[in-house]
Design a protein around this motif. Structure first.
Motif, short mmCIF file in Angstrom:
data_model
loop_
_atom_site.label_atom_id
_atom_site.label_comp_id
_atom_site.label_asym_id
_atom_site.label_seq_id
_atom_site.Cartn_x
_atom_site.Cartn_y
_atom_site.Cartn_z
N ALA A 80 -19.63 16.37 -175.99
CA ALA A 80 -20.59 16.37 -174.83
C ALA A 80 -19.79 15.52 -173.55
O ALA A 80 -19.31 14.63 -173.55
N THR A 81 -19.92 16.28 -172.57
CA THR A 81 -19.46 15.88 -171.36
C THR A 81 -20.22 16.37 -170.10
O THR A 81 -21.21 17.43 -170.27
N TYR A 82 -19.96 16.19 -168.72
CA TYR A 82 -20.58 16.75 -167.92
C TYR A 82 -19.62 17.05 -166.58
O TYR A 82 -18.38 16.38 -166.45
N ASP A 83 -19.86 17.50 -165.54
CA ASP A 83 -19.30 17.93 -164.13
C ASP A 83 -19.30 16.70 -163.52
O ASP A 83 -20.18 16.23 -163.11
N PRO A 84 -18.05 16.03 -163.28
CA PRO A 84 -18.18 14.63 -162.67
C PRO A 84 -18.17 14.68 -160.94
O PRO A 84 -18.01 13.71 -160.54
N ARG A 85 -18.30 15.98 -160.34
CA ARG A 85 -18.35 16.27 -159.06
C ARG A 85 -19.63 15.71 -158.79
O ARG A 85 -19.83 15.12 -157.48
N SER A 86 -20.62 15.48 -159.48
CA SER A 86 -22.13 15.09 -159.31
C SER A 86 -22.15 13.50 -159.08
O SER A 86 -22.79 13.21 -158.42
N MET A 87 -20.86 12.92 -159.52
CA MET A 87 -20.59 11.48 -159.23
C MET A 87 -19.51 10.94 -158.16
O MET A 87 -19.20 9.98 -158.30
N GLY A 88 -19.00 11.99 -157.51
CA GLY A 88 -17.78 11.56 -156.65
C GLY A 88 -16.56 11.94 -157.21
O GLY A 88 -15.46 11.67 -156.61
N GLY A 89 -16.51 12.44 -158.60
CA GLY A 89 -15.38 12.68 -159.28
C GLY A 89 -14.92 14.16 -158.90
O GLY A 89 -15.01 14.80 -157.79
N THR A 90 -13.65 14.66 -159.60
CA THR A 90 -13.15 15.88 -159.50
C THR A 90 -13.50 16.68 -160.77
O THR A 90 -13.82 16.39 -161.76
N ILE A 91 -12.91 18.23 -160.38
CA ILE A 91 -13.24 19.00 -161.53
C ILE A 91 -12.34 19.01 -162.72
O ILE A 91 -12.54 19.24 -163.97
N ASP A 92 -11.06 18.41 -162.36
CA ASP A 92 -9.89 18.01 -162.92
C ASP A 92 -10.45 17.04 -164.17
O ASP A 92 -9.79 17.22 -165.25
N ASP A 93 -11.24 15.96 -163.47
CA ASP A 93 -11.59 14.93 -164.69
C ASP A 93 -12.22 15.54 -165.66
O ASP A 93 -12.35 15.07 -166.92
N LEU A 94 -13.09 16.76 -165.54
CA LEU A 94 -13.83 17.21 -166.54
C LEU A 94 -12.97 18.02 -167.62
O LEU A 94 -13.22 17.79 -168.88
N TRP A 95 -11.76 18.73 -167.08
CA TRP A 95 -11.12 19.42 -168.10
C TRP A 95 -10.25 18.14 -168.78
O TRP A 95 -9.94 18.40 -170.07
N SER A 96 -9.65 17.05 -168.36
CA SER A 96 -9.37 15.95 -169.00
C SER A 96 -10.34 15.28 -169.95
O SER A 96 -9.79 15.20 -171.07
N THR A 97 -11.39 15.11 -169.70
CA THR A 97 -12.29 14.74 -170.51
C THR A 97 -12.55 15.58 -171.82
O THR A 97 -12.37 15.21 -172.86
N LEU A 98 -12.83 16.92 -171.46
CA LEU A 98 -13.05 17.93 -172.41
C LEU A 98 -11.68 18.13 -173.59
O LEU A 98 -11.89 17.89 -174.72
N PHE A 99 -10.62 17.88 -172.94
CA PHE A 99 -9.39 18.14 -173.83
C PHE A 99 -9.40 16.90 -174.52
O PHE A 99 -8.53 16.96 -175.75
N HIS A 100 -9.26 15.78 -174.22
CA HIS A 100 -9.43 14.34 -174.64
C HIS A 100 -10.34 14.41 -175.88
O HIS A 100 -9.89 14.05 -177.00
N GLU A 101 -11.61 14.43 -175.51
CA GLU A 101 -12.88 14.29 -176.57
C GLU A 101 -12.55 15.70 -177.68
O GLU A 101 -12.83 15.03 -179.02
N ALA A 102 -12.24 16.52 -177.44
CA ALA A 102 -12.07 17.52 -178.30
C ALA A 102 -11.07 17.27 -179.52
O ALA A 102 -10.90 17.81 -180.80
#
Length: 872
Positions: free
Chosen positions: A332-354
């Motif tokens: 489970a993860t989310y689009d961090p742009r809603s909190m001032g992050g970047t879309i790249d952070d989402l992919w990093s989280t996804l690849f990491h956690e999976a």
């Protein structure tokens, strides 16, 4: 058990970051250090006319065709201006192109009319439904009068030859070459046949897989062709978590409320990552049974917290960006742009956690935290390329930048490196990191160290190009399969010092210094410019000498990413691909190398970056090698290119003699595209541009429908009557136009802030892909332009390369707090930034950074975006 990716979540918005930066002392390297932040601009003043005296829609140099004649046509014939203006909203519409051609002919602009008529014909492939429209256009072109051969008559033979070359490549399963050749046929008489063959070819899974495995990032037009009707349905219906969009693949089930494009991208990327996980963990590398993993991606933090609280029965730690749930086999993860992050952070989280799914399968016992989280962080470097393939064994930029900062590296006055231990209060020692052994995650500052160790073990090479630590790392990992009491540091030394046997590394302290030096050099390479390409070529040559061809291939690929014009790297890349019998990759780059030799008119002059060889010699070499891979490709180039170039030059000259410079320019540039570029044609085109002042640049105003079809936009954006607006609080809110412009291009937008927060920010985006985007920000209250970059020290994006906005051309007033005109010009190797008509900054960038779509963004403000315009 929740696995935390980062202890510092992207929870601060740009607003809070800016406030913190303003409140803190300004360090020597701060982008704000340009004197007083507000300087003479403090206080309120009268608002100015945004464009000064230059607000006329078409200047003399903006209409197509000869500058003076076009200006005269603009002055005396409003119908022509009306037609060109209408064309900007649909520049590829054959009916509007024909209408513009007729309007130009009506005022005696035969050259412009001929050009537009030819453009219209390229948008109408020779198929039955286009027969009548084509007949009308051909009749119109006859009425205009051609000064010699028409473009189709000239290009027919070579386009057929290119099409036949593509067929030969497809037959030999050289799919990347076949696809790239078929794309050259677009806009020629072979277009319909090329499009049909492309779609058929990439409806085959084997072709798609072959293209992914080739290492060539190519937008697949068939197998992943967007179902536009389905996309519209999904983007309208499945936008809440009550009804998310769900799709299934071989190994993953993906649910998301982020829309059609992202959900499919998540699944495509994860299916590719599955093979990468299997290789690293040595888990049934050729595939095998494993329970499908569910991936839930939420469009914002608020929905993520609410749903996961319900799922888990407890609040989610705000420092957790995503997690893997072993019992449910779910990420489970989310689009961090809603909190001032970047879309790249989402992919990093996804690849990491999976990746934790595989950690659990291979090593079910308690694992050293750096080994667990460091290995998961290693996968964060993978990234989704614009074409859809996933690049692997890459560097997650934030991990490297954070590690460099934590280790205390800085450059001295003479450029030498100094290192101060614990220059940051939160920096741990390496010993603290490697001995952390307990359930759950470790502190956030430990994550870069864990990544740095695992990336080092995967990529360090000795003088013989042996990656000596890699088998030791895998063996070391298996020692934790069943756990047990032991001296943690002693076991680390046993494996990574004693067993490794690196000269000069005899103790743990020696290892730490050895590792830190390697990380420092890696930072230089990763963040360095085109000059690093030469170092990578040298490294690749050593790897080739040591017969480590896969490693060499990666070095030459990296060199080309640093400098796409490095001919030595391309030559060696092709040679190495041949050694590995990767024929598609080899042929593709040999074709590129042959084309690069034709960028030099004098074939007897030295070939840049290739020692002791002329351009002609390198061309002969490329063609000979190409013949070894595929004789049909070589023969096709030899038989068609030079003869075609010569004939094109002759026909273009007849156009010039007939006072048709615009038509000649179009003929030369479209013909150059057919043969992958050629200096003889492009130089002739440049001469015409300089002598006549004509230009093929055309304006394009993206359509903004009320339902925002054709845009990828956050919910904060609304459209009405063609006007785009957004009311945004926290987080970066983007709206990106779905059609990427070809490089080079210009992108410009008018921005008006209707109200102000404490720090309103708005701007334009470029190089936007499903994984990354660049941002040019307008800091309204400060009246400055800045680029926004990720920072290892701040939660969110921070401004970089900050520049004060200047007065508009022809205006005596200071820039407004409410209105701004932003523009960028994007080239292959650089981007130029403008505000209110004034150039503020020119910055070197790579195609990986600039290739992609354009758009706008806002945070902490209500903004309206108008007069959005592309030019290319």
């Amino acid at each position: 058990m929740i696995q935390s990716l980062k202890i510092v979540a992207r929870t601060l918005t740009l607003l809070s970051v800016f406030i913190l930066l303003l409140a803190a002392p300004t360090p020597a390297s701060s982008p704000f250090q340009e004197g007083d932040l507000f300087g003479e601009d403090q206080g309120e003043e009268e608002e100015e006319d945004l464009f000064g005296d230059d607000d006329d829609l078409f200047g003399d140099d903006e209409l197509p065709g000869d500058g003076k004649k076009a200006a005269k046509a603009r002055e005396y014939d409003p119908k022509l201006i009306e037609a060109i203006t209408a064309l900007e909203s649909a520049p590829h519409d054959p009916a509007r192109l024909e209408a513009t051609a007729r309007a130009a002919l009506a005022v005696g602009e035969a050259d412009m009319a001929f050009w537009y008529a030819n453009l219209a014909l390229t948008q109408l492939p020779e198929i039955t439904k286009n027969k009548k429209a084509r007949e009308n256009l051909i009749k119109l072109r006859t009425e205009i009068g051609a000064p010699g051969m028409t473009p189709e008559e000239l290009q027919n033979e070579v386009s057929r030859e290119i099409f036949d070359m593509a067929k030969a490549c497809e037959k030999k399963k050289l799919y990347a070459n076949a696809a790239s050749l078929l794309e050259l046929c677009i806009g020629t008489s072979m277009q319909s046949r090329a499009e049909e063959r492309l779609e058929k070819m990439f409806s085959k899974k084997k072709a798609i897989q072959s293209l992914i495995e080739s290492g060539i990032d190519f937008v697949i037009p068939g197998g992943r062709k967007v179902n536009k009707k389905k996309r519209r349905q999904v983007n309208k219906k499945n936008t809440t978590w009550e009804d998310p969009y769900e799709i299934k693949g071989k190994y993953y089930i993906v649910r998301s409320d982020m829309g059609y494009d992202y959900t499919h991208a998540f699944l495509d990327a994860m299916e590719q990552m599955n093979a990468f996980y299997r290789t690293v963990f040595n888990y049934k590398v050729r595939g095998g049974t494993m329970r499908s993993c569910r991936i839930d991606v939420y469009k914002n933090r608020q929905v993520f917290d609410a749903v996961e609280l319900e799922n888990r029965g407890q609040p989610i730690d705000p420092n957790v960006a995503g997690f893997f749930v072993p019992g449910e086999n779910r990420v489970a993860t989310y689009d961090p742009r809603s909190m001032g992050g970047t879309i790249d952070d989402l992919w990093s989280t996804l690849f990491h956690e999976a990746s934790h799914q595989f950690t659990r399968a291979v090593l079910p016992g308690l694992l050293l935290t750096w080994l667990n989280e460091g290995t998961a962080s290693y996968f964060e470097g993978a990234f989704l390329q614009p074409g859809g393939s996933v690049a692997k064994n890459r560097i997650p930029k934030m991990r490297l930048r954070s590690l460099y900062s934590l280790l205390g590296f800085q450059k001295g006055k003479e450029g030498e490196y100094m290192q101060q231990r614990k220059s940051r209060p939160d920096a741990p020692t390496l010993e603290q990191v490697i001995t952390y052994y307990r359930p759950g995650s470790y502190p956030g500052a430990y994550y870069p160290y864990g990544w740095g160790l695992v990336y080092f073990f995967h990529n360090y090479e000795d003088g013989n190009s042996e990656r000596i630590y890699l088998p030791i790392y895998k063996e070391f990992m298996l020692t934790y399969k069943s756990g047990g009491d032991h001296d943690i540091k002693a076991r680390f030394v046993e494996y990574f010092v004693t067993k490794a046997g690196v000269s000069g590394v005899e103790t743990f302290d020696d290892f730490e210094k050895h590792w830190m030096t390697w990380i420092r050099n890696l930072y230089d390479m990763h963040y360095g410019g085109p000059e690093q390409a030469a170092k990578l070529v040298t490294k690749g040559k050593l790897q080739t000498k040591n017969k480590k061809y896969e490693y060499a291939l990666a070095s030459f690929r990296w060199a080309l990413e640093k400098d796409s014009k490095n001919n030595a790297a391309r030559m060696l890349y092709a040679e190495t691909a041949m050694e590995l019998e990767r024929w598609d990759l080899a042929a593709f780059h040999l074709r590129q190398l042959e084309a690069s030799t034709r960028q030099i008119i004098d074939q007897d002059s030295p070939m840049p970056m290739v020692t002791a060889k002329t351009a002609g010699e390198v061309r002969t070499y490329a063609l000979d090698k190409l013949g070894e891979v595929n004789a049909r490709l070589r023969d096709g180039l030899v038989a068609s290119v030079d003869q075609f170039v010569t004939k094109t030059q002759e026909v273009a000259e007849t156009y010039v003699q007939a006072d048709r410079p615009l038509s000649a320019l179009y003929l030369l540039k479209s013909s150059a595209r057919l043969v992958n570029g050629d200096a003889r044609l492009l130089t002739a085109a440049q001469d015409i541009e300089l002598e006549s002042g004509v230009s093929l640049k055309r304006g394009y105003r993206p359509h903004v429908p009320d339902d925002l079809e054709g845009w990828s936009a956050r919910n904060t954006f609304k459209a009405k009557g063609g006007i785009l607006s957004a009311k945004a609080g926290g987080g970066v809110n983007t709206a990106v136009f779905e059609d990427a412009p070809p490089i080079p291009y210009r992108w410009e937008v008018d921005i008006e802030l209707e109200d102000k927060s404490d720090m309103p920010v708005a701007g334009i985006t470029f190089g936007s892909t499903l994984q990354d985007e660049q941002m040019m920000a307008w800091l309204a209250d400060m009246r400055r332009m800045a680029l926004l970059i990720s920072s290892p020290d701040e939660a969110g994006l921070i401004p970089s390369d900050m520049v004060r906005l200047e007065k508009a051309k022809g205006s005596k007033k200071k820039p407004s707090h409410k209105n701004v005109h932003l523009a960028i010009e994007v080239y292959e190797d650089r981007v130029i930034f403008f505000a209110n008509g004034v150039q503020l900054l020119e910055k070197e960038m790579t195609e990986l950074e600039t290739r992609g779509r354009v758009g706008v963004f806002v945070e902490g403000a209500t903004a309206t975006f108008t007069n959005m315009r592309l030019e290319y």
